[in-house]
Design an enzyme around this catalytic site. Structure first.
Site, PDB file in Angstrom:
ATOM      1  N   THR A  57      -3.281 -22.428  59.097  1.00  0.00           N
ATOM      2  CA  THR A  57      -4.597 -21.735  58.537  1.00  0.00           C
ATOM      3  C   THR A  57      -5.652 -21.887  59.601  1.00  0.00           C
ATOM      4  O   THR A  57      -6.344 -20.908  59.976  1.00  0.00           O
ATOM      5  CB  THR A  57      -4.867 -22.227  57.360  1.00  0.00           C
ATOM      6  OG1 THR A  57      -3.961 -22.114  56.312  1.00  0.00           O
ATOM      7  CG2 THR A  57      -6.236 -21.371  56.792  1.00  0.00           C
ATOM      8  N   TYR A 120       2.085 -11.854  49.833  1.00  0.00           N
ATOM      9  CA  TYR A 120       1.755 -10.421  49.502  1.00  0.00           C
ATOM     10  C   TYR A 120       2.858 -10.167  48.542  1.00  0.00           C
ATOM     11  O   TYR A 120       2.192  -9.909  47.289  1.00  0.00           O
ATOM     12  CB  TYR A 120       1.562  -9.341  50.521  1.00  0.00           C
ATOM     13  CG  TYR A 120       1.139  -8.168  50.043  1.00  0.00           C
ATOM     14  CD1 TYR A 120      -0.236  -7.841  49.951  1.00  0.00           C
ATOM     15  CD2 TYR A 120       2.061  -7.292  49.883  1.00  0.00           C
ATOM     16  CE1 TYR A 120      -0.550  -6.541  49.509  1.00  0.00           C
ATOM     17  CE2 TYR A 120       1.593  -5.874  49.142  1.00  0.00           C
ATOM     18  CZ  TYR A 120       0.285  -5.601  49.239  1.00  0.00           C
ATOM     19  OH  TYR A 120      -0.207  -4.478  48.716  1.00  0.00           O
ATOM     20  N   TYR A 146       5.855 -24.656  53.629  1.00  0.00           N
ATOM     21  CA  TYR A 146       4.400 -24.853  53.426  1.00  0.00           C
ATOM     22  C   TYR A 146       4.179 -24.088  52.243  1.00  0.00           C
ATOM     23  O   TYR A 146       4.333 -22.865  52.001  1.00  0.00           O
ATOM     24  CB  TYR A 146       3.900 -24.043  54.680  1.00  0.00           C
ATOM     25  CG  TYR A 146       2.363 -24.091  54.662  1.00  0.00           C
ATOM     26  CD1 TYR A 146       1.616 -24.501  53.896  1.00  0.00           C
ATOM     27  CD2 TYR A 146       1.740 -23.397  55.938  1.00  0.00           C
ATOM     28  CE1 TYR A 146       0.151 -24.712  53.955  1.00  0.00           C
ATOM     29  CE2 TYR A 146       0.325 -23.236  55.872  1.00  0.00           C
ATOM     30  CZ  TYR A 146      -0.270 -24.033  55.056  1.00  0.00           C
ATOM     31  OH  TYR A 146      -1.765 -23.723  55.038  1.00  0.00           O
ATOM     32  N   LYS A 174       4.838 -29.183  53.458  1.00  0.00           N
ATOM     33  CA  LYS A 174       3.536 -29.522  53.253  1.00  0.00           C
ATOM     34  C   LYS A 174       2.820 -28.830  52.164  1.00  0.00           C
ATOM     35  O   LYS A 174       3.129 -27.369  51.766  1.00  0.00           O
ATOM     36  CB  LYS A 174       2.906 -28.666  54.476  1.00  0.00           C
ATOM     37  CG  LYS A 174       1.556 -28.700  54.483  1.00  0.00           C
ATOM     38  CD  LYS A 174       0.835 -27.758  55.672  1.00  0.00           C
ATOM     39  CE  LYS A 174      -0.576 -27.971  55.691  1.00  0.00           C
ATOM     40  NZ  LYS A 174      -1.231 -26.985  54.725  1.00  0.00           N
TER      41      LYS A 174
END
Length: 303
Positions: A57, A120, A146, A174
């Site tokens: 990110t 999405y 993730y 994660k």
């Protein structure tokens, strides 16, 4: 801290400790600044972190082209590869693109792959298992899932995680869900996976429930602080680790005062490290917000 009761990890990298999601630097025109991107990886490695995670990110990966993502990985691997594990973010909405990114990252020479859940479109159990199976089968590197449902819109159930854990090459997760009960149950059910806590608000909590390390945005600016927290916890000094978590809370709060994602690059500038702007539509703090950030961080006497 490993003892006789801790199951052996299936993770060939033995990933642990502090793994910052390193920044992608830009010139003022928002073009890639690869030299500074590599320099940031060097900045955190020289201050004791245990691995680096480019294209997370904080690396602004959704705003980069495929070619730019390749260039970022090449720069980071050239700078710190072989010193600490480099785990590369390769996730994309489609399985096809994720496989392409994963294969390219493997060719570049990263040590592991971080695959965010597709975003999405809604993802059901079968779709998730098929996606990660195809990605893992396409490469010969360890894969870390993730989990960040607040950004992807897709949360993984414990049952789905159980099936994902059975996939060859899937070795860890994660977790940025901030759902401590979910994380606790996941660690309990899959003790051989490497779990990394992904929220600075839960570093101490994550380690307490069995995470082997943390992906910390605060460590992008103050790697020493987060490494000290991890080391204190591993040494059994829980009181000091708690105190350091309290400091992390205050740093995290300061970083979040401005626009989304602005805090890390603004704070780095206060440490004489200029990573440039964020790529639009993200933006840096304005002058007043920067001054407030500087006053808050100065009061903590961290620099």
């Amino acid at each position: 801290m490993t003892d006789e009761t801790t199951p052996a990890s299936i993770d060939p990298l033995d990933l642990h400790g502090v793994v910052p999601p390193t920044v992608t630097a830009f010139h003022e025109d928002e073009s890639l600044d690869l030299e500074t991107t590599a320099a940031h990886a060097r900045f955190v490695v020289d201050r004791g972190v245990h691995g680096v995670f480019p294209l997370g990110t904080n690396g602004e990966f959704p705003l980069l082209t495929s070619e730019e993502r390749e260039e970022v990985l090449e720069a980071v691997v050239a700078e710190v590869g072989g010193e600490v594990p480099v785990i590369a973010g390769v996730g994309a909405p489609s399985t096809r693109e994720t496989i392409r990114n994963a294969a390219t990252a493997q060719d570049i020479g990263v040590d592991g792959l971080v695959v965010v859940t597709p975003f999405y479109f809604p993802l059901d159990h079968e779709s998730a298992v098929t996606h990660y199976t195809r990605v893992a089968e396409a490469v010969d590197l360890p894969v870390y899932i993730y989990h960040i449902p607040s950004r992807t819109g897709n949360a993984l159930s414990l049952d789905t995680l159980s099936d994902l854990a059975a996939i060859d090459n899937v070795v860890g997760l994660k977790d940025s869900s901030k759902d401590v009960p979910w994380l606790s149950q996941a660690v309990d059910a899959q003790p051989d996976l490497t779990f990394l806590v992904g929220s600075d608000s839960l570093l101490f909590s994550g380690l307490s429930v069995g995470c082997r390390g943390m992906v910390s945005a605060v460590a992008n600016v103050y790697p020493e602080l987060v490494v000290d927290l991890y080391d204190a916890f591993e040494a059994g000094d829980r009181d000091r680790a708690k105190d350091l978590q309290s400091t992390v809370f205050r740093v995290r709060g300061a970083l979040k005062e401005g626009p989304y994602m602005a805090g890390v690059k603004s704070a780095l500038e206060l440490r004489d490290f200029d990573a440039g702007p964020l790529r639009s539509p993200l933006r840096r703090m304005d002058a007043d917000q920067q001054a407030t950030l500087e006053n808050t961080l100065s009061s903590l006497e961290l620099h």
